[in-house]
Design an enzyme around this catalytic site. Structure first.
Site, PDB file in Angstrom:
ATOM      1  N   PHE A 214       0.826  -1.197   0.000  1.00  0.00           N
ATOM      2  CA  PHE A 214       0.000   0.000   0.000  1.00  0.00           C
ATOM      3  C   PHE A 214       0.867   1.256   0.000  1.00  0.00           C
ATOM      4  O   PHE A 214       1.871   1.315   0.730  1.00  0.00           O
ATOM      5  CB  PHE A 214      -0.869   0.073   1.264  1.00  0.00           C
ATOM      6  CG  PHE A 214      -1.805  -1.065   1.485  1.00  0.00           C
ATOM      7  CD1 PHE A 214      -3.112  -1.027   1.009  1.00  0.00           C
ATOM      8  CD2 PHE A 214      -1.398  -2.186   2.205  1.00  0.00           C
ATOM      9  CE1 PHE A 214      -3.988  -2.072   1.251  1.00  0.00           C
ATOM     10  CE2 PHE A 214      -2.266  -3.232   2.456  1.00  0.00           C
ATOM     11  CZ  PHE A 214      -3.568  -3.178   1.974  1.00  0.00           C
ATOM     12  N   ASP A 215       0.436   2.243  -0.746  1.00  0.00           N
ATOM     13  CA  ASP A 215       0.928   3.594  -0.530  1.00  0.00           C
ATOM     14  C   ASP A 215       0.307   4.110   0.769  1.00  0.00           C
ATOM     15  O   ASP A 215      -0.677   3.538   1.281  1.00  0.00           O
ATOM     16  CB  ASP A 215       0.537   4.468  -1.727  1.00  0.00           C
ATOM     17  CG  ASP A 215       1.004   5.902  -1.573  1.00  0.00           C
ATOM     18  OD1 ASP A 215       2.071   6.128  -0.978  1.00  0.00           O
ATOM     19  OD2 ASP A 215       0.287   6.807  -2.044  1.00  0.00           O
ATOM     20  N   GLY A 216       0.843   5.211   1.283  1.00  0.00           N
ATOM     21  CA  GLY A 216       0.323   5.765   2.528  1.00  0.00           C
ATOM     22  C   GLY A 216      -0.728   6.842   2.319  1.00  0.00           C
ATOM     23  O   GLY A 216      -1.931   6.603   2.431  1.00  0.00           O
TER      24      GLY A 216
ATOM     25  N   ASP B 294      -2.271   6.083  -5.087  1.00  0.00           N
ATOM     26  CA  ASP B 294      -3.140   7.125  -5.647  1.00  0.00           C
ATOM     27  C   ASP B 294      -2.469   7.928  -6.750  1.00  0.00           C
ATOM     28  O   ASP B 294      -3.141   8.686  -7.456  1.00  0.00           O
ATOM     29  CB  ASP B 294      -3.594   8.086  -4.534  1.00  0.00           C
ATOM     30  CG  ASP B 294      -2.448   8.947  -4.016  1.00  0.00           C
ATOM     31  OD1 ASP B 294      -2.576  10.188  -4.004  1.00  0.00           O
ATOM     32  OD2 ASP B 294      -1.414   8.379  -3.614  1.00  0.00           O
TER      33      ASP B 294
END
Length: 299
Positions: free
Chosen positions: A161-163, A274
């Site tokens: 995951f990105d943050g 995102d």
């Protein structure tokens, strides 16, 4: 008592995210849905090749054991019901225990996510993904051209995951977009002890954490935070996860370096980000999806 999905991790997925229907989709995009339906029926007994999210789905379904259904995968597709026959037959061919589906013949199927209480929606249609995110469902647009997952970890589901704007809100990202890196670093250093608000994918991380805590689960879950943050802004991200009482197995603070090669080494079954640039970088090496959330995707 009726059937229930309570207590399960529920994943909704489009047929193009699960299987490689790119050739058939080119016919669909001509606007001749009858020709598309005819082609799918002609190929009814030809299993569709695995798609980008196939590995993720197969591994998640492997969590289900006799008397312990832990994961439910549901097809949500813009296909017509007749074309849906091939989807289910292809799933059966590969041993994927998928029983539920909604086929809407061109209409958006995202509205069925709420009654499913889905923890994740994967689709190749950006408008469906945006609608799902607006409704509070973790969702990502799958890149059909992305690399497929490595087969190196058959007993482990690996998800990265990105943050900001994915696991966390885009609060800090807004500062970065408006005022630049120095202001972003100062903003996060000053608020290091203040947990970030939740982002759209926190519910999925929570559901995966529950799977991780199951001592009888036949597979393991390994998660990674892969973020453009660097010190000192790393601290707030770590403290937020501690506050949530959810750990990740690996955390990569890359300070803006391209993520693709690092993800190639982690070998996830899927990566969520995102930023379109990061997704494209990742897609050269691993299955990747774009989360159309936050200030970077406004408009």
């Amino acid at each position: 008592m009726g059937a229930s999905l309570d207590g399960r991790l529920v994943v909704a997925i489009s047929s193009r995210a699960l299987f490689d229907f790119e050739e058939e989709n080119r016919v669909f995009e001509t606007g001749d849905d009858r020709a598309y339906m005819r082609l799918q029926l002609e190929r009814l007994d030809v299993p569709a090749p695995p798609g980008v999210a196939f590995s993720l789905v197969r591994k998640l379904l492997a969590f289900n054991t006799e008397g312990r259904p832990r994961v439910e995968v549901v097809i949500l597709s813009r296909n017509d019901p007749a074309s849906g026959l091939r989807v289910f037959r292809s799933a059966r061919h590969y041993g994927l225990a998928i029983e539920r589906g909604a086929f809407t013949r061109g209409a958006s199927p995202w509205r069925y996510l709420k009654p499913l209480r889905a923890h994740l929606f994967l689709s190749t249609d950006e408008s469906d993904v945006r609608s799902a995110l607006a409704a509070g469902v973790p969702a990502a647009r799958v890149l059909p051209e992305a690399a497929h997952a490595s087969a190196a970890h058959p007993d482990e589901v690996r998800i990265a995951f990105d943050g900001d704007a994915v696991l966390f809100s885009d609060e800090a990202e807004q500062v970065f977009q408006r005022d630049g890196l120095v202001a972003f670093q100062a903003h996060e250093a000053q608020r290091a002890a203040t947990p970030l608000p939740a982002g759209p994918f926190k519910p999925l991380l929570e559901a995966l954490h529950r799977l991780q805590q199951d001592p009888d689960a036949p597979l393991r879950v390994r998660t990674a935070l892969v973020t453009a943050r660097s010190a000192p802004a790393h601290e707030r991200a770590v403290r937020t996860l501690i506050d949530w009482q959810i750990g990740v197995d690996e955390a990569l603070f890359l300070g803006g370096l391209p993520k693709g090669e690092f993800l190639r080494e982690f070998e996830p079954d899927f990566f969520f980000d995102d930023q379109t640039g990061h997704v494209q970088s990742a897609a050269a090496h691993v299955p990747a999806g774009h989360v159309a959330a936050g200030v970077a995707n406004a408009g």
